[in-house]
Design an enzyme around this catalytic site. Structure first.
Site, PDB file in Angstrom:
ATOM      1  N   ALA A  68      60.902   9.555  74.699  1.00  0.00           N
ATOM      2  CA  ALA A  68      61.997  10.318  74.095  1.00  0.00           C
ATOM      3  C   ALA A  68      61.689  10.539  72.615  1.00  0.00           C
ATOM      4  O   ALA A  68      60.823   9.880  72.030  1.00  0.00           O
ATOM      5  CB  ALA A  68      63.312   9.570  74.259  1.00  0.00           C
ATOM      6  N   GLU A 116      58.953   8.065  82.985  1.00  0.00           N
ATOM      7  CA  GLU A 116      60.050   8.470  83.866  1.00  0.00           C
ATOM      8  C   GLU A 116      59.863   9.891  84.385  1.00  0.00           C
ATOM      9  O   GLU A 116      60.183  10.187  85.540  1.00  0.00           O
ATOM     10  CB  GLU A 116      61.375   8.318  83.118  1.00  0.00           C
ATOM     11  CG  GLU A 116      61.740   6.854  82.906  1.00  0.00           C
ATOM     12  CD  GLU A 116      62.817   6.636  81.869  1.00  0.00           C
ATOM     13  OE1 GLU A 116      63.792   5.940  82.181  1.00  0.00           O
ATOM     14  OE2 GLU A 116      62.688   7.164  80.743  1.00  0.00           O
TER      15      GLU A 116
END
Length: 262
Positions: A68, A116
């Site tokens: 992120a 992810e």
């Protein structure tokens, strides 16, 4: 070909290659990248099914997706932070549910959100330079883009807990050993390997691949009895397709099948 600010698209044989193209940030999942991933999925789901498979990779030699965007996260309020996570949940579920196979070609760091995103693909090919991890605990966080759900499905509950609780980063050879990656290649062989697999898939029935993928996604989390019932439904769905009629006739007649894709 559709244009995006943070993504690039290219085609090789039957494969569409999606490159997250933000090498200065190690291809981190900034909001702009996530928005472009959603826009890509909108485009692909309406016009992209001429391709027999999708390969996702990262620009440069260092990183697939480094995670992120922490700088952006630091400026988010609670509502924005939650919306960011939920948007990535939508993105990963949509990649997982595409009618064609999706391969993550992990060329470097696949950490946090990068791991992810790779887990939302059908399987992972990794460069020898690749590394994987869910390091959120080092920031006082936990996985927020599906890692605590999909990592146990891929490597088992105990191994997933160890990786998430420690935040440990693992190399490609260990990812292969624990079942996180399907294959490890030299860096210059990574994309060719993924493209070659899409070519193998392109030689078989498109409808059968789509039905098999849909059924296997739906089976996740079901007990054996319910999963077998779903498999029987998929088996019958495939039986009634034109591809199945052609495939079975070709087998009996000892010739190559010419699948209509219906």
């Amino acid at each position: 070909m559709k244009q995006f600010d943070t993504l690039t698209l290219s085609v090789q044989d039957h494969a569409l290659i999606l490159t997250i193209d933000q090498p200065k940030s190690l291809n981190a999942l900034a909001r702009e990248v996530v928005n472009d991933l959603e826009a890509f999925l909108d485009w692909f789901e309406t016009t992209g099914y001429e391709y027999r498979g999708l390969v996702i990779t990262g620009a440069g030699e260092k990183s697939f997706v480094a995670g992120a965007n922490i700088v952006q996260m630091n400026s988010m309020d609670e509502a924005t932070f939650l919306a960011y996570a939920r948007q990535m949940h939508v993105v990963t579920e949509r990649f997982e549910s595409l009618q064609v196979p999706v391969i993550a070609a992990v060329n470097g760091f696949a950490l946090g959100g990068g791991c992810e995103l790779a887990l939302a693909c059908d399987f992972i090919y990794a460069s020898e330079r690749a590394s994987f991890g869910q390091p959120e605990v080092n920031l006082g966080l936990v996985p927020g883009f599906g890692g605590s759900v999909r990592l146990p499905q891929r490597v088992g509950r105990a191994m997933a807990r160890e990786l998430i609780f420690t935040g440990r980063r693992i190399k490609a050879d260990e990812a292969l050993r624990i079942g996180l990656a399907n294959r490890v290649t030299a860096p210059d062989e990574l994309l060719p390997a993924a493209i070659a697999t899409i070519a193998e898939i392109a030689a078989v029935s498109p409808t059968a691949v789509t039905i098999a993928k849909r059924a296997m996604v739906q089976m996740d989390g079901l007990d054996t009895h319910d999963a077998l019932a779903r498999e029987a439904d998929a088996f019958m769905s495939a039986f009634h397709t034109e591809d199945s009629v052609e495939g079975r006739a070709a087998f009996v007649e000892k010739r190559a099948a010419n699948f209509p894709g219906k």
